[in-house]
Every structure is written in C-alpha cells, then in structure tokens.
Write a protein that holds these residues in place. Structure first.
Motif, PDB file in Angstrom:
ATOM      1  N   LEU A 125       0.817  -1.213   0.000  1.00 30.07           N
ATOM      2  CA  LEU A 125       0.000   0.000   0.000  1.00 30.07           C
ATOM      3  C   LEU A 125       0.852   1.264   0.000  1.00 30.07           C
ATOM      4  O   LEU A 125       0.577   2.234   0.696  1.00 30.07           O
ATOM      5  CB  LEU A 125      -0.975  -0.005   1.185  1.00 30.07           C
ATOM      6  N   MET A 126       1.912   1.225  -0.817  1.00 30.30           N
ATOM      7  CA  MET A 126       2.801   2.381  -0.974  1.00 30.30           C
ATOM      8  C   MET A 126       3.181   2.495  -2.442  1.00 30.30           C
ATOM      9  O   MET A 126       3.035   1.532  -3.202  1.00 30.30           O
ATOM     10  CB  MET A 126       4.050   2.225  -0.099  1.00 30.30           C
ATOM     11  N   PRO A 127       3.661   3.662  -2.875  1.00 30.40           N
ATOM     12  CA  PRO A 127       4.098   3.793  -4.274  1.00 30.40           C
ATOM     13  C   PRO A 127       5.302   2.878  -4.546  1.00 30.40           C
ATOM     14  O   PRO A 127       6.030   2.506  -3.622  1.00 30.40           O
ATOM     15  CB  PRO A 127       4.511   5.261  -4.402  1.00 30.40           C
ATOM     16  N   ASP A 128       5.489   2.546  -5.809  1.00 29.32           N
ATOM     17  CA  ASP A 128       6.684   1.789  -6.176  1.00 29.32           C
ATOM     18  C   ASP A 128       7.917   2.599  -5.814  1.00 29.32           C
ATOM     19  O   ASP A 128       7.941   3.821  -5.957  1.00 29.32           O
ATOM     20  CB  ASP A 128       6.709   1.491  -7.676  1.00 29.32           C
ATOM     21  N   VAL A 129       8.933   1.907  -5.342  1.00 28.50           N
ATOM     22  CA  VAL A 129      10.181   2.549  -4.966  1.00 28.50           C
ATOM     23  C   VAL A 129      11.201   2.271  -6.061  1.00 28.50           C
ATOM     24  O   VAL A 129      11.409   1.111  -6.428  1.00 28.50           O
ATOM     25  CB  VAL A 129      10.683   2.005  -3.611  1.00 28.50           C
ATOM     26  N   PRO A 130      11.847   3.302  -6.596  1.00 27.90           N
ATOM     27  CA  PRO A 130      12.889   3.058  -7.607  1.00 27.90           C
ATOM     28  C   PRO A 130      14.182   2.584  -6.924  1.00 27.90           C
ATOM     29  O   PRO A 130      14.891   3.369  -6.313  1.00 27.90           O
ATOM     30  CB  PRO A 130      13.073   4.420  -8.270  1.00 27.90           C
ATOM     31  N   PHE A 131      14.432   1.302  -6.997  1.00 26.75           N
ATOM     32  CA  PHE A 131      15.658   0.746  -6.426  1.00 26.75           C
ATOM     33  C   PHE A 131      16.823   1.074  -7.354  1.00 26.75           C
ATOM     34  O   PHE A 131      16.758   0.826  -8.553  1.00 26.75           O
ATOM     35  CB  PHE A 131      15.530  -0.769  -6.237  1.00 26.75           C
ATOM     36  N   THR A 132      17.886   1.630  -6.796  1.00 28.26           N
ATOM     37  CA  THR A 132      19.038   2.068  -7.577  1.00 28.26           C
ATOM     38  C   THR A 132      20.135   1.014  -7.667  1.00 28.26           C
ATOM     39  O   THR A 132      21.050   1.148  -8.468  1.00 28.26           O
ATOM     40  CB  THR A 132      19.665   3.322  -6.949  1.00 28.26           C
ATOM     41  N   ALA A 133      20.073   0.008  -6.818  1.00 24.58           N
ATOM     42  CA  ALA A 133      21.111  -1.023  -6.680  1.00 24.58           C
ATOM     43  C   ALA A 133      22.404  -0.463  -6.107  1.00 24.58           C
ATOM     44  O   ALA A 133      23.432  -1.114  -6.132  1.00 24.58           O
ATOM     45  CB  ALA A 133      21.366  -1.753  -7.998  1.00 24.58           C
ATOM     46  N   HIS A 134      22.351   0.737  -5.550  1.00 21.08           N
ATOM     47  CA  HIS A 134      23.529   1.295  -4.877  1.00 21.08           C
ATOM     48  C   HIS A 134      23.683   0.735  -3.470  1.00 21.08           C
ATOM     49  O   HIS A 134      24.762   0.750  -2.910  1.00 21.08           O
ATOM     50  CB  HIS A 134      23.464   2.816  -4.833  1.00 21.08           C
ATOM     51  N   HIS A 135      22.593   0.278  -2.884  1.00 18.57           N
ATOM     52  CA  HIS A 135      22.599  -0.300  -1.530  1.00 18.57           C
ATOM     53  C   HIS A 135      22.201  -1.759  -1.698  1.00 18.57           C
ATOM     54  O   HIS A 135      21.025  -2.127  -1.602  1.00 18.57           O
ATOM     55  CB  HIS A 135      21.640   0.461  -0.619  1.00 18.57           C
ATOM     56  N   TYR A 136      23.187  -2.600  -1.934  1.00 19.51           N
ATOM     57  CA  TYR A 136      23.001  -3.934  -2.493  1.00 19.51           C
ATOM     58  C   TYR A 136      23.932  -4.918  -1.803  1.00 19.51           C
ATOM     59  O   TYR A 136      25.044  -4.578  -1.409  1.00 19.51           O
ATOM     60  CB  TYR A 136      23.343  -3.852  -3.987  1.00 19.51           C
ATOM     61  N   ASP A 137      23.477  -6.147  -1.695  1.00 13.83           N
ATOM     62  CA  ASP A 137      24.347  -7.246  -1.289  1.00 13.83           C
ATOM     63  C   ASP A 137      23.785  -8.525  -1.884  1.00 13.83           C
ATOM     64  O   ASP A 137      22.600  -8.594  -2.232  1.00 13.83           O
ATOM     65  CB  ASP A 137      24.435  -7.355   0.232  1.00 13.83           C
ATOM     66  N   SER A 138      24.638  -9.519  -2.017  1.00 12.87           N
ATOM     67  CA  SER A 138      24.181 -10.830  -2.484  1.00 12.87           C
ATOM     68  C   SER A 138      25.024 -11.898  -1.817  1.00 12.87           C
ATOM     69  O   SER A 138      26.125 -11.643  -1.331  1.00 12.87           O
ATOM     70  CB  SER A 138      24.285 -10.943  -4.009  1.00 12.87           C
TER      71      SER A 138
END
Length: 176
Positions: A125-138
């Motif tokens: 129930l929130m707008p889509d968030v544009p993920f930048t992949a700058h804060h990332y881990d795998s």
C-alpha cells in the motif's frame, strides 16, 4: 545513523552463531532485525517458477539462456525508533546447479547489468520505490540459490553506509 558497521557486525555475529554451516535462518523471519534497532512493519512475498519475466538487462539475457528453477521475492519495510523507514527487496534465485548460480551472481553483482525486478510497492500500500542497486548485497545459499537484497530510504536520514549494512543483513532473511 553512522553506526551501520556496528549494527551489521552485531546482527551478523548472531546469524553466524545461529548457523555456522551457512546461511541458516531463524524460525521467525523478523528475528534477524531485533538486534539492529529496526523492526519489520509490513511484508509481501511471491513465488514464481520463472525468472525471465521478472528480470531485465543482461541479467534477463542470462536467465533466458540459463533459466532458474524457482524465484521467491519479498518486499518489506523496516522502521527505527525515530520514525525512519527503509524498504527492502530480497530475491532468492534458485538454479539447477552451482555453475549456473555462480554465473548468475557474477553478472548480477555488476552494477548496471540488470536485475530481478522487485515486487511492486502497491503490495504494501505504498508507491513503487525506484531501487538504484547502490545499496546492495548478495550471497549464495546451499550452492544453487543466489540471494539478492537491495534497500532504499522511504523516510528519514539513513546514510548510504547504513543502507548497505541493512542490505548485508537482508541477504540472511529466511526464504519464504
């Protein structure tokens, strides 16, 4: 919020102690956040048998040539005691063998090569968030599953380092 490294060290120490054989998951999926000062507010999860429709870029090209066998995705929000909110996207991409998982991780880990699309914000129930992949881990789970986590600020003054630390914790989120 510059204490991210301390938060990550404390939480990851607990995760390692709980599962010395790899990415062992606690029974409660929100347990990994208790020592971080963050709490899960809302969560959505989806399972798919195909990855290609939920990916883009070179990642999608790789998945077209080497299909995954399962895809689980989660989107959740975390909040701190100051009212700050972080949105977290986690994807578990499972392959038929370790070589395919390693190749996927190699491509996925390069910024700008594409990604697994996060679940839509409307599920929370929130707008889509544009993920930048700058804060990332795998990380790799059981040799054949790659776990990808990304974070973004929704509200509050979280530093880039803190968001990176949250992503490092998020890859330990139990698979749905």
């Amino acid at each position: 919020m510059g204490t991210g490294g301390v938060v990550t060290a404390a939480v990851l120490a607990g995760a390692v102690a709980a599962g010395a054989g790899g990415l062992a998951a606690p029974a409660d999926p929100d347990e990994i956040w208790r020592d971080s000062g963050l709490r899960v507010v809302d969560r959505a999860e989806r399972a798919d048998n195909e990855c290609v429709p939920h990916s883009f870029g070179q990642v999608q090209q790789l998945l077209t040539a080497t299909p995954c066998v399962a895809l689980d995705r989660a989107l959740f929000t975390l909040t701190d005691d100051r009212g700050g909110t972080i949105v977290v996207s986690v994807a578990w991409v499972e392959f038929g063998d370790a070589d395919a998982a390693r190749e996927f991780k190699r491509v996925e880990d390069v910024h700008g090569t594409g990604d697994i699309a996060p679940l839509p914000g409307s599920l929370l129930l929130m707008p889509d968030v544009p993920f930048t992949a700058h804060h990332y881990d795998s990380d790799t789970l059981d040799g054949t599953t790659v776990v990808v986590a990304e974070t973004e600020t929704v509200a509050g003054g979280f530093t880039a380092e803190y968001l990176d630390d949250v992503a490092a914790i998020a890859v330990r989120t139990p698979r749905p």
